[in-house]
Design an enzyme around this catalytic site. Structure first.
Site, PDB file in Angstrom:
ATOM      1  CB  CYS A  81      -0.980  -0.026   1.169  1.00  0.00           C
ATOM      2  SG  CYS A  81      -2.337   1.167   0.991  1.00  0.00           S
ATOM      3  CG  HIS A 114      -3.741  -3.358   2.726  1.00  0.00           C
ATOM      4  ND1 HIS A 114      -2.882  -2.887   3.699  1.00  0.00           N
ATOM      5  CD2 HIS A 114      -4.367  -2.274   2.203  1.00  0.00           C
ATOM      6  CE1 HIS A 114      -2.994  -1.573   3.769  1.00  0.00           C
ATOM      7  NE2 HIS A 114      -3.883  -1.177   2.872  1.00  0.00           N
ATOM      8  CD  GLU A 158      -1.702  -5.891   5.359  1.00  0.00           C
ATOM      9  OE1 GLU A 158      -1.971  -4.728   5.700  1.00  0.00           O
ATOM     10  OE2 GLU A 158      -1.230  -6.184   4.237  1.00  0.00           O
TER      11      GLU A 158
END
Length: 225
Positions: A80, A195, A197
């Site tokens: 990001c 993202h 994650e």
């Protein structure tokens, strides 16, 4: 601690605990640090970020990390804002009244780390709501090793209002009003606008691919978009 195999750079501008959990869930050890020596000696460096480029670059300079990050030769993965900071600069919109002349409507150009020769600009959403937030598909995917097991049409989680345009360094694209770089790469530096994650199993696959990456793979000829 004097060394770590995998590190997450602590710039003070990221939800580091969620990134750390995503890595550890895959069975890898990882250390969060802003120690220059530990970062330089790591085998893999993860560079997350959220918020504004201006604030993040201010933190990076305050921690004396700018030159250290620019000099890394091991694989580095930005998420990001971390990806955006890898570029030459970011255009963050109008200057606020606290930054000088209230009548100055020029865009605020923030110099970044200049690791990948492209720039970040406001996302051309063509009337779609900003920020671009939620699940979206990759519209094109290159053969970069970070995308091993990832295909065009796979969903990833995005939260952003700025983006890098399509360039020779684009290794994956996405569409939201216009087409933008979902991922970029040059040499040992790789950046994902989404993202990983927060992107479920496919996001975990991206992280695993990175942590298992043989740096010699980055020297192979890649077919960009």
């Amino acid at each position: 601690m004097t060394s770590a195999k995998n590190v997450i750079v602590d710039t003070g501008c990221a939800n580091l605990s969620s990134v750390k959990f995503a890595v550890e869930r895959l069975g890898f050890e990882v250390t969060i640090t802003d120690d220059i020596t530990i970062i330089q000696q790591a085998e893999k460096v993860i560079f997350p970020g959220v918020g504004s480029a201006k604030h993040a670059m201010k933190n990076i300079k305050a921690k004396n990390l700018e030159a250290a990050l620019q000099g890394l030769t091991q694989p580095v993965l930005g998420f990001c804002l971390g990806m955006q900071l890898m570029t030459e600069s970011s255009t963050e919109g109008k200057k606020s009244s606290t930054e000088g002349n209230n009548d100055d409507n020029t865009s605020h150009i923030v110099p970044c780390l200049n690791l990948i020769p492209t720039n970040v600009e406001p996302l051309k959403a063509q009337g779609n709501r900003l920020p671009h937030m939620g699940w979206n598909t990759l519209t094109q995917v290159s053969n970069h090793p970070i995308f091993k097991g990832i295909s065009e049409g796979d969903y990833f989680y995005f939260v952003h209002s700025f983006a890098a345009p399509i360039s020779e360094y684009t290794i994956a694209s996405c569409e939201y009003g216009s087409t933008f770089s979902a991922a970029i790469a040059k040499d040992n530096f790789i950046g994902c606008q989404f993202h990983p994650e927060r992107s479920s199993a496919l996001g975990s696959k991206i992280i695993q691919n990175f942590l298992e990456l043989d740096s010699t793979e980055l020297n192979q000829e890649l077919v960009n978009l």
